[in-house]
Design an enzyme around this catalytic site. Structure first.
Site, PDB file in Angstrom:
ATOM      1  N   HIS A 257      56.119  41.677  32.778  1.00 15.05           N
ATOM      2  CA  HIS A 257      56.719  40.202  32.846  1.00 15.05           C
ATOM      3  C   HIS A 257      55.603  39.676  33.517  1.00 15.05           C
ATOM      4  O   HIS A 257      54.135  39.848  32.966  1.00 15.05           O
ATOM      5  CB  HIS A 257      56.189  40.983  34.703  1.00 15.05           C
ATOM      6  N   GLU A 260      52.070  40.037  34.840  1.00 16.90           N
ATOM      7  CA  GLU A 260      51.314  40.917  34.932  1.00 16.90           C
ATOM      8  C   GLU A 260      50.402  40.841  33.939  1.00 16.90           C
ATOM      9  O   GLU A 260      51.100  41.039  32.619  1.00 16.90           O
ATOM     10  CB  GLU A 260      52.465  42.261  34.993  1.00 16.90           C
ATOM     11  N   HIS A 400      52.634  47.420  32.758  1.00 21.61           N
ATOM     12  CA  HIS A 400      52.341  46.184  33.951  1.00 21.61           C
ATOM     13  C   HIS A 400      51.574  46.427  34.665  1.00 21.61           C
ATOM     14  O   HIS A 400      50.080  47.211  34.312  1.00 21.61           O
ATOM     15  CB  HIS A 400      53.923  47.377  34.592  1.00 21.61           C
ATOM     16  N   GLU A 492      51.709  51.900  34.823  1.00 21.21           N
ATOM     17  CA  GLU A 492      51.080  50.639  35.927  1.00 21.21           C
ATOM     18  C   GLU A 492      49.130  50.691  35.754  1.00 21.21           C
ATOM     19  O   GLU A 492      48.993  51.827  35.576  1.00 21.21           O
ATOM     20  CB  GLU A 492      51.602  50.703  36.912  1.00 21.21           C
TER      21      GLU A 492
END
Length: 670
Positions: A257, A260, A400, A492
């Site tokens: 993404h 990110e 991410h 993440e």
């Protein structure tokens, strides 16, 4: 008498004045030829050594120069107004500090050459060639041609012709600095610039890193983005570019993404760290690289990153009072076609659920449905799919932002109406072990219990099953597991998707150990070679584990890797045209290296029921990829169209747009 005296003085003065005028050198016109020898052109003034008075060249090892210079500039003013000097004045910003002051000083040796005894000395060709070798990639990184006035053959000479080293002053300073470092008791360490990098700067750093460590690193492109940018990978191995027998392969992917971005930066830093620490003799890094083939793709979505980075720059611009707050959850998330790349892979998980009661069905090497190719396939997703089909990856992580945890497959809920439902793979215990490896090595992740107030439920100890967090289809980690041998998790990295530049160092400190430990974990489980009776490796043989309905297959030369948890396992090796072989193994809990388990298969006549390859009826075969060649045609035509529409000059052209005289088109590539 007084009148006569004044008259005589006047005559003497006029005679003297006439003598001065007659004897003074005069400028001769063509019609003045009748003056003969009395009319002579003035002798031209011989060039002399003069002080260097150019701001960007005042730190050269010499102090005198001469005009005309090597490029033919007749005066200092003419040289200062030229695009060559303008380039030297901005080269530090253009290259983000790379190869400076080397490039600047090399250029100064041509613009203001060394002058001794009223004679110009030319710089050494050997110095120019060394700088070009080390810095050419930096210009390639910003898509700029190598400057013509740094042509080593035109403006530089050999040692035999009496050249000088234009960087001798810089070398003296560097030697002095190294000597001072050598006098301290501190160990040498890797120096990383913790700042954001544009796409061009990122590619330049990766190429520079590979050039610095050519014995263990190389770069290659897996394809192009929608806007035609290279998806550049840097690889580390003791034999880069080659798959070695029984050496496991792993990959890191960042910036899927585009907004990110911490993962993107961490992977750039990691590449620099691995190269530098290997050269410094770090035994842990040397062991890792000598036994593992590591592939790092810092940015899977360079187009989205550019959009997000531009928006962030607008929000922090003090002169832009109307700038809106950066919406880090949306802008730049997708690619140039506004496709969310983590929803764009084939949805193989739904196929697993629809066929999970089939007696012979297994959750591995599921073919891509033909219908997938009639949808909107992102070029970035296509490139990654081709990549992971061409290399026998064992382990992977993609990075991410927005939460602080590690999620693992499946990402799609096993019930279509449940958005947060625990949906494990057959390798649930293996995936939990992999996820904990990263979370436990991270500075704070294993202590996380939902600090970002994001949607969905949060797991314990910093890890969670993806579908239990929130369900979605077409994810990359599910595709890796169901289509290839690769086990991938999603990391993440924190609440802030685009953290401030000052927080990048903290992000590196928090994640460095986890990045290294996760790579080392690729050596867990078992590995081996499946051969026939003649000792030849068997490609595509299946390795099955009793109780786990997920097989992995052997690579080109018959080698395989199977991630497993500790305990007793019963393994079976099989291949069409061969009898099965079975072995019982025990993996100790604290075993740090993969156990070696080889198989020798004997040739046999295939029975009809053994020909079943656990395929899904009417789904095609695993080997089929883009069967209608739709994507290749679409990609080529659309990218050509994009290139035709984007004929504007590069971003750095604005530096020279208002330069005095003609613009330096010699800086444009092609």
């Amino acid at each position: 008498m007084e009148f006569i005296r004044r008259k005589m003085k006047t005559i003497v003065f006029l005679n003297a004045l006439a003598t001065v005028v007659w004897c003074a050198p005069s400028l001769c016109d063509p019609e003045d030829e009748f003056l003969g020898s009395f009319c002579k052109e003035p002798e031209p003034e011989q060039p002399k050594c003069m002080d260097i008075m150019m701001n960007y060249c005042d730190d050269m090892s010499y102090t005198h120069t001469m005009f005309p210079n090597i490029l033919g500039h007749r005066t200092r003013e003419e040289a200062e107004l030229g695009p060559e000097y303008l380039l030297l004045s901005v080269v530090h910003n253009l290259l983000n500090g790379e190869c400076t002051p080397d490039i600047r000083m090399l250029g100064c040796s041509v613009l203001v050459p060394r002058c001794e005894k009223e004679k110009v000395l030319k710089p050494c060709r050997s110095t120019c060639e060394a700088v070009r070798k080390n810095c050419h990639h930096a210009f390639e990184g910003i898509e700029m041609a190598w400057p013509y006035f740094l042509d080593c053959d035109r403006f530089f000479v050999s040692d035999q012709e009496g050249c000088y080293d234009p960087l001798e002053g810089l070398r003296a300073i560097q030697k002095e600095a190294q000597a001072s470092i050598g006098n301290t008791s501190e160990k040498p360490h890797t120096v990383i610039q913790f700042s954001y990098h544009s796409n061009a700067q990122m590619n330049s750093i990766l190429k520079k890193t590979a050039a610095r460590c050519p014995e263990i690193a190389t770069t290659y492109s897996i394809g192009r983005s929608g806007e035609g940018k290279d998806l550049l990978v840097i690889e580390f191995s003791n034999n880069p570019g080659v798959h070695e027998l029984l050496e496991p392969e792993m990959k890191y992917i960042g910036n899927m993404h585009g907004n990110e971005v911490l993962g993107r930066q961490l992977l750039i830093y990691l590449a620099q760290y691995l190269c530098s620490e290997y050269l410094l003799g770090n035994q842990r890094v040397q062991t890792l690289i000598n036994t593992t083939r590591i592939h790092i793709l810092p940015s899977m979505n360079p187009d989205g990153y550019e959009l997000a980075a531009a928006e962030v720059q607008d929000t922090i611009d003090p002169e832009n009072e109307e700038a809106q707050n950066y919406n880090s959850w949306t802008l730049g998330r997708g690619n140039a076609q506004n496709i969310d790349l983590n929803r764009n892979f084939p949805d193989l998980t739904a196929i697993v659920y629809s066929r999970r009661r089939h007696r012979r069905f297994r959750s591995d090497h599921i073919p891509i449905p033909d219908a997938y190719w009639f949808g909107k396939v992102a070029p970035e997703a296509y490139a990654v799919m081709k990549w992971i089909r061409s290399i026998p990856f064992v382990l992977s992580a993609n990075f991410h932002g927005g939460e602080l945890l590690v999620s693992y497959p499946y990402d799609l809920s096993k019930h279509p109406l449940e958005q947060t439902m625990f949906s494990p793979t057959p390798d649930e215990q293996v995936f939990k072990q992999i996820a904990r490896t990263y979370a436990d090595a991270h500075a704070t992740m294993s202590e996380n219990s939902g600090r970002c107030d994001s949607f969905g439920s949060i797991g314990q100890d910093g890890i969670i099953n993806g579908a239990k967090w929130y369900s979605f289809a077409g994810g990359m980690q599910d595709f890796n597991y169901l289509h290839t041998n690769c086990f991938e998790v999603t990391v993440e990295l924190g609440c802030d998707k685009f953290p401030a530049e000052g927080e990048l160092y903290t992000g590196w400190k928090d994640n460095k150990e986890a990045l290294l430990t996760f790579m080392e974990s690729v050596h867990r489980g078992i590995k081996g070679i499946v051969k026939d009776e003649d000792g030849n490796g068997i490609k595509g043989a299946r390795i099955s584990v009793r109780g786990i309905r997920h097989d992995i297959t052997t690579a080109e030369n018959g080698d395989y890797w199977r991630l497993l948890t500790a305990g007793i396992h019963i393994l079976t090796a099989s291949a069409p045209g061969y009898t099965r072989a079975m072995k019982k193994i025990h993996l100790p809990a604290r075993m740090q290296k993969a156990g070696r388990v080889d198989f020798v298969l004997q040739k046999a006549v295939m029975e009809p029921d053994m020909e079943e390859d656990y395929r899904i009826p009417s789904m095609g075969t695993y080997e089929h990829f883009d069967p209608y060649n739709q994507f290749e045609r679409y990609t080529i035509s659309e990218q050509n169209q994009n290139r035709e529409e984007r004929q504007e000059k590069p971003w750095w052209w604005s530096y020279f747009n208002h330069a005095h005289g003609s613009a330096p088109t010699w800086l444009l590539r092609n």
